[in-house]
Write a protein that holds these residues in place. Structure first.
Motif, short mmCIF file in Angstrom:
data_model
loop_
_atom_site.label_atom_id
_atom_site.label_comp_id
_atom_site.label_asym_id
_atom_site.label_seq_id
_atom_site.Cartn_x
_atom_site.Cartn_y
_atom_site.Cartn_z
N VAL A 1 0.89 -1.17 0.07
CA VAL A 1 -0.05 -0.17 0.10
C VAL A 1 0.89 1.02 0.03
O VAL A 1 1.84 1.24 0.83
CB VAL A 1 -1.01 -0.04 1.12
CG1 VAL A 1 -2.09 1.34 1.18
CG2 VAL A 1 -1.68 -1.37 1.49
N LEU A 2 0.67 2.08 -0.95
CA LEU A 2 1.52 3.30 -0.94
C LEU A 2 0.87 4.54 -1.33
O LEU A 2 -0.28 4.51 -1.85
CB LEU A 2 2.69 2.84 -2.04
CG LEU A 2 2.21 2.72 -3.31
CD1 LEU A 2 2.26 3.98 -4.30
CD2 LEU A 2 3.61 1.74 -4.15
N ALA A 3 1.44 5.66 -1.17
CA ALA A 3 1.11 6.97 -1.64
C ALA A 3 2.30 7.66 -2.29
O ALA A 3 3.35 7.56 -1.94
CB ALA A 3 0.67 7.86 -0.50
N LEU B 1 -3.95 6.68 -1.45
CA LEU B 1 -3.32 5.20 -1.31
C LEU B 1 -3.75 4.44 -2.22
O LEU B 1 -5.01 4.50 -3.05
CB LEU B 1 -3.71 4.70 0.14
CG LEU B 1 -3.17 5.48 1.40
CD1 LEU B 1 -3.81 4.80 2.61
CD2 LEU B 1 -1.55 5.22 1.36
N ARG B 2 -3.00 3.73 -2.81
CA ARG B 2 -3.26 2.44 -3.78
C ARG B 2 -2.40 1.15 -3.49
O ARG B 2 -1.33 1.57 -2.69
CB ARG B 2 -2.90 3.07 -5.25
CG ARG B 2 -1.49 3.36 -5.49
CD ARG B 2 -1.43 4.11 -6.71
NE ARG B 2 0.04 4.77 -6.93
CZ ARG B 2 1.02 4.02 -7.61
NH1 ARG B 2 0.54 2.80 -8.27
NH2 ARG B 2 2.12 4.72 -7.79
N VAL B 3 -2.66 0.22 -4.13
CA VAL B 3 -1.88 -1.05 -3.92
C VAL B 3 -0.91 -1.11 -5.34
O VAL B 3 -1.52 -1.20 -6.35
CB VAL B 3 -2.58 -2.37 -3.85
CG1 VAL B 3 -1.94 -3.50 -3.58
CG2 VAL B 3 -3.46 -2.01 -2.33
N HIS C 1 5.59 6.74 -0.35
CA HIS C 1 5.69 6.48 1.17
C HIS C 1 4.55 5.09 1.14
O HIS C 1 3.57 4.98 0.99
CB HIS C 1 4.80 7.45 1.72
CG HIS C 1 4.54 7.45 3.16
ND1 HIS C 1 5.35 7.19 4.23
CD2 HIS C 1 3.32 7.27 4.02
CE1 HIS C 1 4.97 7.04 5.40
NE2 HIS C 1 3.52 6.97 4.99
N VAL C 2 4.95 4.25 2.17
CA VAL C 2 4.39 3.01 2.69
C VAL C 2 3.89 3.19 4.15
O VAL C 2 5.03 3.41 4.85
CB VAL C 2 5.21 1.68 2.32
CG1 VAL C 2 4.22 0.58 2.93
CG2 VAL C 2 5.61 1.34 0.91
N PRO C 3 2.71 3.38 4.18
CA PRO C 3 2.29 3.57 5.55
C PRO C 3 2.27 2.30 6.53
O PRO C 3 2.92 1.29 6.07
CB PRO C 3 0.84 4.08 5.66
CG PRO C 3 0.27 3.41 4.17
CD PRO C 3 1.51 3.03 3.56
N GLY C 4 2.10 2.56 7.82
CA GLY C 4 1.92 1.32 8.67
C GLY C 4 3.23 1.15 9.89
O GLY C 4 4.38 1.40 9.40
N SER C 5 3.02 1.08 11.10
CA SER C 5 3.81 0.77 11.89
C SER C 5 3.68 -0.70 12.73
O SER C 5 4.86 -1.07 13.25
CB SER C 5 3.69 1.77 13.23
OG SER C 5 2.38 2.19 13.52
N ASP C 6 2.63 -0.99 12.89
CA ASP C 6 2.53 -2.11 13.75
C ASP C 6 2.38 -3.38 12.77
O ASP C 6 1.61 -3.62 11.61
CB ASP C 6 1.14 -2.24 14.35
CG ASP C 6 0.73 -1.20 15.58
OD1 ASP C 6 1.93 -0.56 15.51
OD2 ASP C 6 0.03 -1.32 16.36
N PHE C 7 3.07 -4.65 13.26
CA PHE C 7 3.32 -5.97 12.41
C PHE C 7 3.57 -7.17 13.00
O PHE C 7 3.97 -7.04 14.16
CB PHE C 7 4.31 -5.48 11.35
CG PHE C 7 5.73 -5.72 11.83
CD1 PHE C 7 6.34 -6.97 11.80
CD2 PHE C 7 6.44 -4.71 12.72
CE1 PHE C 7 7.51 -7.28 12.47
CE2 PHE C 7 7.71 -5.16 13.53
CZ PHE C 7 8.23 -6.21 13.11
N ALA C 8 3.32 -8.18 12.45
CA ALA C 8 4.04 -9.42 12.92
C ALA C 8 4.43 -10.17 11.52
O ALA C 8 3.74 -10.17 10.61
CB ALA C 8 2.96 -10.36 13.55
N VAL D 1 12.80 2.14 13.32
CA VAL D 1 12.46 2.86 11.95
C VAL D 1 11.89 1.50 11.29
O VAL D 1 12.52 0.83 11.08
CB VAL D 1 13.28 3.68 11.49
CG1 VAL D 1 13.05 4.16 10.21
CG2 VAL D 1 13.60 4.68 12.55
N THR D 2 10.98 1.99 10.13
CA THR D 2 10.67 1.05 9.43
C THR D 2 10.42 1.41 7.78
O THR D 2 10.28 2.66 7.80
CB THR D 2 9.56 0.14 9.50
OG1 THR D 2 9.02 -0.64 8.61
CG2 THR D 2 8.38 1.03 9.80
N THR D 3 10.50 0.59 6.69
CA THR D 3 10.36 1.14 5.46
C THR D 3 8.49 1.18 5.29
O THR D 3 8.17 1.44 4.20
CB THR D 3 10.90 0.23 4.42
OG1 THR D 3 10.61 -1.20 4.80
CG2 THR D 3 12.18 0.25 4.55
N GLY D 4 7.93 0.84 6.30
CA GLY D 4 6.56 0.87 6.17
C GLY D 4 5.85 -0.53 6.19
O GLY D 4 6.35 -1.50 5.47
#
Length: 339
Positions: free
Chosen positions: A4-6, A15-17, A57-64, A103-106
């Motif tokens: 997902v990016l902007a 936003l789009r995929v 830009h790829v959003p998002g901070s929480d992940f597994a 820090v992450t790439t998203g």
């Protein structure tokens, strides 16, 4: 890989995929094959600006997910480790997460890169599914400072020590509330939860002893009708922080008001006997491990509200922006290499 990016600042509509190169880990970093990621309102606030972003830009901070590569100098993780955590996709905001920074790439992508040496990343227990782990970090790392502030307010020399703490939680059905209410209940607090009528059973399952429909009645008037002497604490999870002065009527003398939203309230606007604090999500050593253990033990229920596939990621953000949501919105990644 899909992500997902902007390509510009804006709302969920930008936003789009699309396809992006798989990010590669540098020294001190790990690459993770993301299994699930959770949406946060902060993702959209960052996208709206004025935070400087690198586009696309790829959003998002929480992940597994699963560690897929490690960069030079990484000793903490190995390829194949199951991990989860919290990072921000911009160095400018990284100091708000932890020290060392995270820090992450998203995380709304099939692969993401993270700094390895940070308490904002942890090993995922086998008993905790990836989607549940992805829902924990931001919510849990916001809830923990609230719990600790309430514990600190009940000093050993306090005349109220030993009494059941009454806590009014404003906006209890959201992501943070879905973690905070069970933790408060486990600690023995009497939780009064505000939410929409459709969320009443949900917040009661979380551990709330009382429910207030904030659309039907004035929250503070109703709290005082039920508890004329006031409550020990008000925790604001949903209203603008600078609109909370009216809430002091419901707080007993020497009580506490805790806020997690912006704009921050000015403590000088409240009664002198009240403690007023704004708390931000913060990862300290062992915090994520403690949250994972409580989730695996069943103290905190599954907080996933709606689940989307990565190909529906832009739609998921549109739902977050425009619809009422309960718990956390989760995006799950496709099975396969994704490169």
């Amino acid at each position: 890989m899909k992500a997902v990016l902007a390509d510009e600042h804006g709302s969920a509509e930008v936003l789009r995929v699309a396809d992006l190169p798989v990010p590669q880990p540098s020294e001190g970093q790990i690459q993770v094959r993301v299994a699930a990621a959770a949406l946060n309102p902060a993702d959209l606030k960052m996208l709206a600006g004025p935070t400087p972003l690198h586009f696309p830009h790829v959003p998002g901070s929480d992940f597994a997910g699963t560690v897929s590569e490690i960069g030079p100098g990484v000793n903490r993780f190995s390829v194949g480790d199951e991990v989860f955590g919290y990072a921000l996709p911009t160095p400018d905001a990284a100091g708000l997460v932890s020290d060392p920074p995270s820090v992450t790439t998203g995380t709304m992508a099939e692969y993401a890169v993270f700094e390895a040496d940070t308490p904002a990343l942890a090993f995922r227990p086998e008993a905790l599914p990836a989607a549940r782990a992805a829902a924990l970090p931001t919510a849990g790392l916001t809830a923990l400072p609230v719990i600790r502030a309430l514990e600190t307010s009940r000093r050993t020399d306090s005349p109220d020590r030993g009494k059941t703490v009454k806590v009014l939680v404003i906006g209890a059905a959201g992501g943070v509330g879905s973690v905070l209410v069970p933790l408060l209940a486990e600690a023995g607090a009497h939780v009064i939860a505000t939410a929409l009528l459709e969320d009443q059973e949900y917040v009661r399952r979380l551990g709330a002893r009382e429910f207030i429909d904030y659309w039907a009645v004035d929250t503070i008037d109703e709290t005082l009708r039920r508890h004329p002497d006031g409550v020990d604490a008000v925790v604001n999870l949903g209203l603008p922080g600078d609109s909370l002065t009216y809430a002091e009527r419901a707080i007993r003398r020497r009580g506490i008001l805790l806020n997690v939203t912006f704009p921050q309230p000015d403590p000088a606007d409240f009664r002198a006997d009240l403690t007023v604090e704004t708390l931000l999500a913060w990862a300290g050593p062992g915090d994520l491990d403690a949250l994972a253990e409580k989730a695996a033990e069943g103290v905190m229920p599954d907080t996933a509200g709606r689940v989307f596939a990565l190909g529906e990621g832009a739609e998921a953000y549109d739902v977050l922006q425009n619809e009422h949501t309960r718990g956390k919105i989760i995006v799950v990644m496709p099975v396969g290499d994704g490169r």
